[in-house]
Design a protein around this motif. Structure first.
Motif, PDB file in Angstrom:
ATOM      1  N   ASP A   2       0.959  -1.251   0.403  1.00 24.37           N
ATOM      2  CA  ASP A   2       0.417   0.060   0.502  1.00 24.37           C
ATOM      3  C   ASP A   2       0.832   0.987   0.041  1.00 24.37           C
ATOM      4  O   ASP A   2       1.658   1.483   0.747  1.00 24.37           O
ATOM      5  CB  ASP A   2      -0.658  -0.047   0.925  1.00 24.37           C
ATOM      6  CG  ASP A   2      -2.109  -1.101   1.208  1.00 24.37           C
ATOM      7  OD1 ASP A   2      -2.428  -1.715  -0.236  1.00 24.37           O
ATOM      8  OD2 ASP A   2      -2.414  -1.463   1.892  1.00 24.37           O
ATOM      9  N   GLU A  66     -14.548   2.838 -10.646  1.00 19.51           N
ATOM     10  CA  GLU A  66     -15.832   3.398  -9.648  1.00 19.51           C
ATOM     11  C   GLU A  66     -15.080   5.097  -9.533  1.00 19.51           C
ATOM     12  O   GLU A  66     -14.716   5.454 -10.021  1.00 19.51           O
ATOM     13  CB  GLU A  66     -15.778   3.957  -8.256  1.00 19.51           C
ATOM     14  CG  GLU A  66     -16.478   3.880  -7.463  1.00 19.51           C
ATOM     15  CD  GLU A  66     -16.757   4.212  -5.838  1.00 19.51           C
ATOM     16  OE1 GLU A  66     -16.276   5.059  -5.018  1.00 19.51           O
ATOM     17  OE2 GLU A  66     -16.472   2.754  -5.286  1.00 19.51           O
ATOM     18  N   ARG A  67     -16.360   5.437 -10.048  1.00 17.96           N
ATOM     19  CA  ARG A  67     -16.479   7.291 -10.164  1.00 17.96           C
ATOM     20  C   ARG A  67     -17.003   8.159  -9.896  1.00 17.96           C
ATOM     21  O   ARG A  67     -18.698   7.805  -9.988  1.00 17.96           O
ATOM     22  CB  ARG A  67     -16.705   7.718 -11.943  1.00 17.96           C
ATOM     23  CG  ARG A  67     -15.186   7.468 -12.297  1.00 17.96           C
ATOM     24  CD  ARG A  67     -15.635   8.347 -13.599  1.00 17.96           C
ATOM     25  NE  ARG A  67     -15.788   7.559 -14.888  1.00 17.96           N
ATOM     26  CZ  ARG A  67     -15.200   6.809 -15.858  1.00 17.96           C
ATOM     27  NH1 ARG A  67     -14.782   8.256 -16.375  1.00 17.96           N
ATOM     28  NH2 ARG A  67     -15.697   6.576 -17.202  1.00 17.96           N
ATOM     29  N   ARG A  73     -14.657  10.956  -5.285  1.00 16.77           N
ATOM     30  CA  ARG A  73     -14.204   9.823  -5.117  1.00 16.77           C
ATOM     31  C   ARG A  73     -14.016   8.721  -6.002  1.00 16.77           C
ATOM     32  O   ARG A  73     -14.965   8.243  -6.633  1.00 16.77           O
ATOM     33  CB  ARG A  73     -14.282   8.734  -3.723  1.00 16.77           C
ATOM     34  CG  ARG A  73     -13.660   7.427  -3.710  1.00 16.77           C
ATOM     35  CD  ARG A  73     -14.379   6.983  -2.110  1.00 16.77           C
ATOM     36  NE  ARG A  73     -13.879   6.182  -2.550  1.00 16.77           N
ATOM     37  CZ  ARG A  73     -13.954   4.669  -2.284  1.00 16.77           C
ATOM     38  NH1 ARG A  73     -14.456   4.348  -3.647  1.00 16.77           N
ATOM     39  NH2 ARG A  73     -13.281   3.894  -2.321  1.00 16.77           N
ATOM     40  N   VAL A  75     -12.101   5.280  -8.397  1.00 20.90           N
ATOM     41  CA  VAL A  75     -11.021   3.824  -7.958  1.00 20.90           C
ATOM     42  C   VAL A  75     -10.858   3.334  -9.085  1.00 20.90           C
ATOM     43  O   VAL A  75     -11.802   3.229 -10.776  1.00 20.90           O
ATOM     44  CB  VAL A  75     -11.718   3.346  -6.996  1.00 20.90           C
ATOM     45  CG1 VAL A  75     -10.769   1.762  -6.999  1.00 20.90           C
ATOM     46  CG2 VAL A  75     -12.375   3.439  -6.154  1.00 20.90           C
ATOM     47  N   LYS A  77      -8.873   0.777 -11.938  1.00 25.45           N
ATOM     48  CA  LYS A  77      -7.652  -0.695 -11.947  1.00 25.45           C
ATOM     49  C   LYS A  77      -6.915  -0.635 -13.160  1.00 25.45           C
ATOM     50  O   LYS A  77      -7.655   0.105 -13.953  1.00 25.45           O
ATOM     51  CB  LYS A  77      -8.287  -1.936 -11.517  1.00 25.45           C
ATOM     52  CG  LYS A  77      -7.951  -2.975 -12.246  1.00 25.45           C
ATOM     53  CD  LYS A  77      -7.228  -3.597 -11.342  1.00 25.45           C
ATOM     54  CE  LYS A  77      -6.780  -5.265 -10.953  1.00 25.45           C
ATOM     55  NZ  LYS A  77      -5.747  -4.417  -9.986  1.00 25.45           N
ATOM     56  N   THR A  92      -4.816  -0.873  -7.534  1.00 21.47           N
ATOM     57  CA  THR A  92      -6.092  -0.335  -7.576  1.00 21.47           C
ATOM     58  C   THR A  92      -5.638   0.968  -7.088  1.00 21.47           C
ATOM     59  O   THR A  92      -5.121   1.254  -5.933  1.00 21.47           O
ATOM     60  CB  THR A  92      -6.574  -0.846  -7.007  1.00 21.47           C
ATOM     61  OG1 THR A  92      -6.998  -2.091  -7.189  1.00 21.47           O
ATOM     62  CG2 THR A  92      -8.702  -0.951  -6.552  1.00 21.47           C
ATOM     63  N   THR A  94      -7.509   4.248  -5.109  1.00 21.78           N
ATOM     64  CA  THR A  94      -8.389   5.288  -5.289  1.00 21.78           C
ATOM     65  C   THR A  94      -7.841   6.934  -4.816  1.00 21.78           C
ATOM     66  O   THR A  94      -6.744   7.181  -3.812  1.00 21.78           O
ATOM     67  CB  THR A  94      -8.375   4.459  -4.095  1.00 21.78           C
ATOM     68  OG1 THR A  94      -8.698   2.898  -4.391  1.00 21.78           O
ATOM     69  CG2 THR A  94     -10.057   5.239  -3.272  1.00 21.78           C
ATOM     70  N   THR A  96      -9.269  10.639  -4.034  1.00 21.15           N
ATOM     71  CA  THR A  96     -10.155  11.960  -2.735  1.00 21.15           C
ATOM     72  C   THR A  96     -10.164  12.705  -2.431  1.00 21.15           C
ATOM     73  O   THR A  96      -8.742  13.042  -3.004  1.00 21.15           O
ATOM     74  CB  THR A  96     -10.493  10.619  -1.448  1.00 21.15           C
ATOM     75  OG1 THR A  96     -11.166   9.365  -1.680  1.00 21.15           O
ATOM     76  CG2 THR A  96     -12.320  11.367  -0.604  1.00 21.15           C
ATOM     77  N   THR A 110      -2.779   3.497  -3.088  1.00 21.35           N
ATOM     78  CA  THR A 110      -2.298   2.440  -4.568  1.00 21.35           C
ATOM     79  C   THR A 110      -2.265   1.025  -3.565  1.00 21.35           C
ATOM     80  O   THR A 110      -1.627   1.476  -2.834  1.00 21.35           O
ATOM     81  CB  THR A 110      -1.356   3.315  -4.856  1.00 21.35           C
ATOM     82  OG1 THR A 110      -2.028   4.473  -5.457  1.00 21.35           O
ATOM     83  CG2 THR A 110      -0.899   2.398  -5.993  1.00 21.35           C
TER      84      THR A 110
END
Length: 159
Positions: A2, A66-67, A73, A75, A77, A92, A94, A96, A110
């Motif tokens: 991470d 995701e949007r 926010r 996400v 990939k 992945t 993310t 924000t 990440t």
């Protein structure tokens, strides 16, 4: 592994959102990245990165999982294979956005998985390289698209 990074830009969350979710527009700002084509919601390209004495080039795809514009926010990939067949990378990411005075605070989390030669360098080196690339990305982003520079390199070929 991470990785967590943050940066601030002098643009509203709405403007920052529209820029950061436009991969065709921001790809030229990422050092070593080249967007080659877009097919539907899939973005295809190459990313070249130097970690220690090793330079790796990954060819792969990225798609939004995701949007959420209301929550600011997203996400993403991304998966790539080292072009010399010596490893893979998967992330992945993310992102924000939070209002910060007259600007926006951007958090980037990440979840990164790497195999091959690059993986031998470990978390510390990879984290440093990631922070350096993100810093250069933000500088480029602020000096071009967030400054109102609407000139962008040639668009990728639609598939």
């Amino acid at each position: 592994m991470d990785l967590s990074n943050e940066f601030r830009v002098d643009a509203s969350p709405a403007v920052t959102w529209s820029v950061l979710t436009d991969l065709e527009r921001i790809a030229p700002c990422l050092p070593g990245a080249q967007l080659q084509e877009v097919e539907g919601d899939e973005y295809r390209g190459i990313v070249k990165v130097k970690v220690g004495p090793v330079t790796a080039q990954y060819k792969g795809t990225a798609t939004f999982l995701e949007r959420d514009e209301a929550a600011h926010r997203a996400v993403l990939k991304a998966d790539g294979r080292e072009t010399r067949g010596q490893g893979n990378a998967s992330a992945t990411i993310t992102v924000t956005l939070v209002p910060d005075g007259t600007g926006t605070q951007v958090s980037v989390l990440t979840d990164l998985r790497i195999t091959g030669k690059v993986a031998q360098f470990g978390r510390g080196v990879i984290s440093d390289v990631s922070a350096n690339l993100l810093g250069r990305f933000v500088e480029s982003l602020e000096s071009t698209v967030l400054r109102g520079d609407t000139t962008t390199p040639a668009s990728p070929t639609p598939a």
